[in-house]
Design a protein around this motif. Structure first.
Motif, mmCIF file in Angstrom:
data_model
loop_
_atom_site.group_PDB
_atom_site.id
_atom_site.type_symbol
_atom_site.label_atom_id
_atom_site.label_comp_id
_atom_site.label_asym_id
_atom_site.label_seq_id
_atom_site.Cartn_x
_atom_site.Cartn_y
_atom_site.Cartn_z
ATOM 1 N N VAL A 120 0.588 -7.255 19.551
ATOM 2 C CA VAL A 120 0.453 -6.923 18.128
ATOM 3 C C VAL A 120 -1.020 -6.913 17.743
ATOM 4 C CG1 VAL A 120 0.944 -7.683 15.774
ATOM 5 C CG2 VAL A 120 2.719 -7.833 17.527
ATOM 6 N N VAL A 121 -1.456 -5.815 17.098
ATOM 7 C CA VAL A 121 -2.852 -5.717 16.665
ATOM 8 C C VAL A 121 -2.973 -5.522 15.155
ATOM 9 C CG1 VAL A 121 -3.703 -4.875 18.877
ATOM 10 C CG2 VAL A 121 -2.876 -3.231 17.181
ATOM 11 N N GLY A 122 -1.849 -5.376 14.457
ATOM 12 C CA GLY A 122 -1.916 -5.217 13.006
ATOM 13 C C GLY A 122 -0.534 -5.221 12.394
ATOM 14 N N ILE A 123 -0.471 -5.610 11.119
ATOM 15 C CA ILE A 123 0.804 -5.630 10.402
ATOM 16 C C ILE A 123 0.549 -5.348 8.926
ATOM 17 C CG2 ILE A 123 0.686 -8.139 10.116
ATOM 18 C CD1 ILE A 123 3.758 -8.164 10.248
ATOM 19 N N THR A 124 1.419 -4.576 8.315
ATOM 20 C CA THR A 124 1.277 -4.221 6.905
ATOM 21 C C THR A 124 1.932 -5.274 6.018
ATOM 22 O OG1 THR A 124 3.385 -3.027 6.786
ATOM 23 C CG2 THR A 124 1.445 -1.780 7.531
ATOM 24 N N PRO A 125 1.675 -5.200 4.714
ATOM 25 C CA PRO A 125 2.519 -5.955 3.780
ATOM 26 C C PRO A 125 3.941 -5.380 3.817
ATOM 27 C CG PRO A 125 0.488 -5.176 2.739
ATOM 28 C CD PRO A 125 0.586 -4.475 4.045
ATOM 29 N N VAL A 126 4.857 -6.020 3.117
ATOM 30 C CA VAL A 126 6.219 -5.499 3.023
ATOM 31 C C VAL A 126 6.188 -4.127 2.336
ATOM 32 C CG1 VAL A 126 8.488 -5.860 2.004
ATOM 33 C CG2 VAL A 126 7.233 -7.789 2.962
ATOM 34 N N THR A 127 6.853 -3.142 2.933
ATOM 35 C CA THR A 127 6.904 -1.791 2.368
ATOM 36 C C THR A 127 8.352 -1.366 2.162
ATOM 37 O OG1 THR A 127 6.909 -0.734 4.557
ATOM 38 C CG2 THR A 127 4.758 -1.147 3.534
ATOM 39 N N CYS A 128 8.578 -0.489 1.186
ATOM 40 C CA CYS A 128 9.931 0.017 0.936
ATOM 41 C C CYS A 128 10.147 1.307 1.725
ATOM 42 C CB CYS A 128 10.160 0.242 -0.551
ATOM 43 S SG CYS A 128 8.998 1.386 -1.329
ATOM 44 N N LEU A 129 11.408 1.651 1.951
ATOM 45 C CA LEU A 129 11.745 2.819 2.758
ATOM 46 C C LEU A 129 12.272 3.979 1.921
ATOM 47 C CD1 LEU A 129 13.397 1.029 5.818
ATOM 48 C CD2 LEU A 129 11.194 2.205 5.753
ATOM 49 N N ASP A 130 13.274 3.717 1.093
ATOM 50 C CA ASP A 130 13.867 4.774 0.261
ATOM 51 C C ASP A 130 14.234 4.152 -1.074
ATOM 52 O OD1 ASP A 130 15.117 6.979 -0.769
ATOM 53 O OD2 ASP A 130 16.485 7.283 0.917
ATOM 54 N N PRO A 131 13.227 3.859 -1.929
ATOM 55 C CA PRO A 131 13.453 3.045 -3.120
ATOM 56 C C PRO A 131 14.367 3.675 -4.169
ATOM 57 C CG PRO A 131 11.239 3.991 -3.144
ATOM 58 C CD PRO A 131 11.807 4.262 -1.794
ATOM 59 N N GLY A 132 14.609 4.983 -4.070
ATOM 60 C CA GLY A 132 15.544 5.613 -4.998
ATOM 61 C C GLY A 132 16.991 5.398 -4.601
ATOM 62 N N LEU A 133 17.203 4.922 -3.387
ATOM 63 C CA LEU A 133 18.554 4.728 -2.877
ATOM 64 C C LEU A 133 18.858 3.278 -2.550
ATOM 65 C CD1 LEU A 133 21.248 5.874 -1.726
ATOM 66 C CD2 LEU A 133 20.063 6.127 0.461
ATOM 67 N N SER A 134 17.877 2.571 -1.972
ATOM 68 C CA SER A 134 18.139 1.263 -1.392
ATOM 69 C C SER A 134 17.005 0.287 -1.657
ATOM 70 C CB SER A 134 18.329 1.428 0.129
ATOM 71 O OG SER A 134 18.395 0.188 0.785
ATOM 72 N N ASN A 135 17.315 -1.001 -1.522
ATOM 73 C CA ASN A 135 16.287 -2.039 -1.621
ATOM 74 C C ASN A 135 15.739 -2.400 -0.243
ATOM 75 O OD1 ASN A 135 18.412 -3.514 -0.495
ATOM 76 N ND2 ASN A 135 17.908 -5.369 -1.653
ATOM 77 N N CYS A 136 16.055 -1.607 0.775
ATOM 78 C CA CYS A 136 15.651 -1.907 2.151
ATOM 79 C C CYS A 136 14.126 -1.905 2.284
ATOM 80 C CB CYS A 136 16.254 -0.880 3.100
ATOM 81 S SG CYS A 136 16.030 -1.299 4.834
ATOM 82 N N THR A 137 13.607 -2.941 2.944
ATOM 83 C CA THR A 137 12.160 -3.078 3.117
ATOM 84 C C THR A 137 11.827 -3.341 4.580
ATOM 85 O OG1 THR A 137 12.317 -5.436 2.571
ATOM 86 C CG2 THR A 137 11.722 -3.912 0.780
#
Length: 213
Positions: A120-137
């Motif tokens: 592992v060389v990097g990681i993002t903050p939590v991001t959303c995938l399809d916010p108009g449909l789901s709360n999946c992150t």
């Protein structure tokens, strides 16, 4: 330069009511108040698998295979996706297990889906995938793979239904376009956006008028 929007930005959720639930996904009716104060209804899909010990559902893995005397390659996976009814080309990805960090989940999923061992060389903050449909992150985790490592010379994946695709980093978007012309496959938007970003970063500066003179 900063752009300021005059549009209202407020809003709040008032109630959530279940509509249907399965093993992996549930459907909810969300009642909320928009920025103008109007009460509205939204149908929302949610995963049932999010762990209480993590703030995201899963990880997406941007994996780069690095080998001596070879071009750096992006590691992608091709698999059949029932909701689409066809094969897709995606970054390796998966859900985070209970009491598992995003970094550990990324390395585990990479090994399971591709057979490669990475760092592992990097990681993002939590991001959303399809916010108009789901709360999946998800977290997007960047991983380097040492292709000269003996463990990575003949990678053995655990998932037989996943095909590993290697595409050269310096021609990423071009090779994706060529693949899409040859095969009946749908590209994950995250992969294509990443490829477009690479193209923009390395090709577009050369198109500036000052550089054409």
């Amino acid at each position: 330069m900063r752009y300021v929007s005059s549009a209202p930005t407020g809003g709040s959720t008032t109630t959530k009511s279940p509509l249907a639930s399965g093993k992996w996904v549930r459907l909810e009716k969300t009642t909320y108040v928009d920025a103008a104060g109007t009460t509205r209804i939204w149908e929302t899909a949610k995963r049932t698998t999010r762990r209480s010990t993590t703030t995201a559902d899963g990880v997406g893995i941007i994996a780069v295979l690095k080998r001596t005397l070879h071009k750096d390659c992006m590691v992608l996976v091709k698999q059949f996706r029932p909701p689409l009814g066809c094969h897709t080309l995606e970054f390796p990805a998966g859900l985070i297990d209970d009491n598992e960090t995003a970094e550990a989940a990324a390395l585990r999923e990479l090994k399971e889906e591709t057979g490669y061992k990475g760092e592992v060389v990097g990681i993002t903050p939590v991001t959303c995938l399809d916010p108009g449909l789901s709360n999946c992150t998800t977290y997007i985790v960047t991983v380097n793979i040492n292709g000269d490592d003996p463990d990575n010379l003949h990678p053995s994946q655990k998932l037989e239904f996943v095909e590993v695709i290697l595409l050269p980093l310096d021609e990423f978007q071009k090779k994706i376009d060529e693949l899409l012309q040859r095969e009946d496959v749908v590209m994950d938007s995250k992969v294509y956006i990443y490829a477009m970003g690479i193209t923009q970063a390395f090709a577009k500066p050369k198109e500036l008028p000052v550089l054409k003179q």
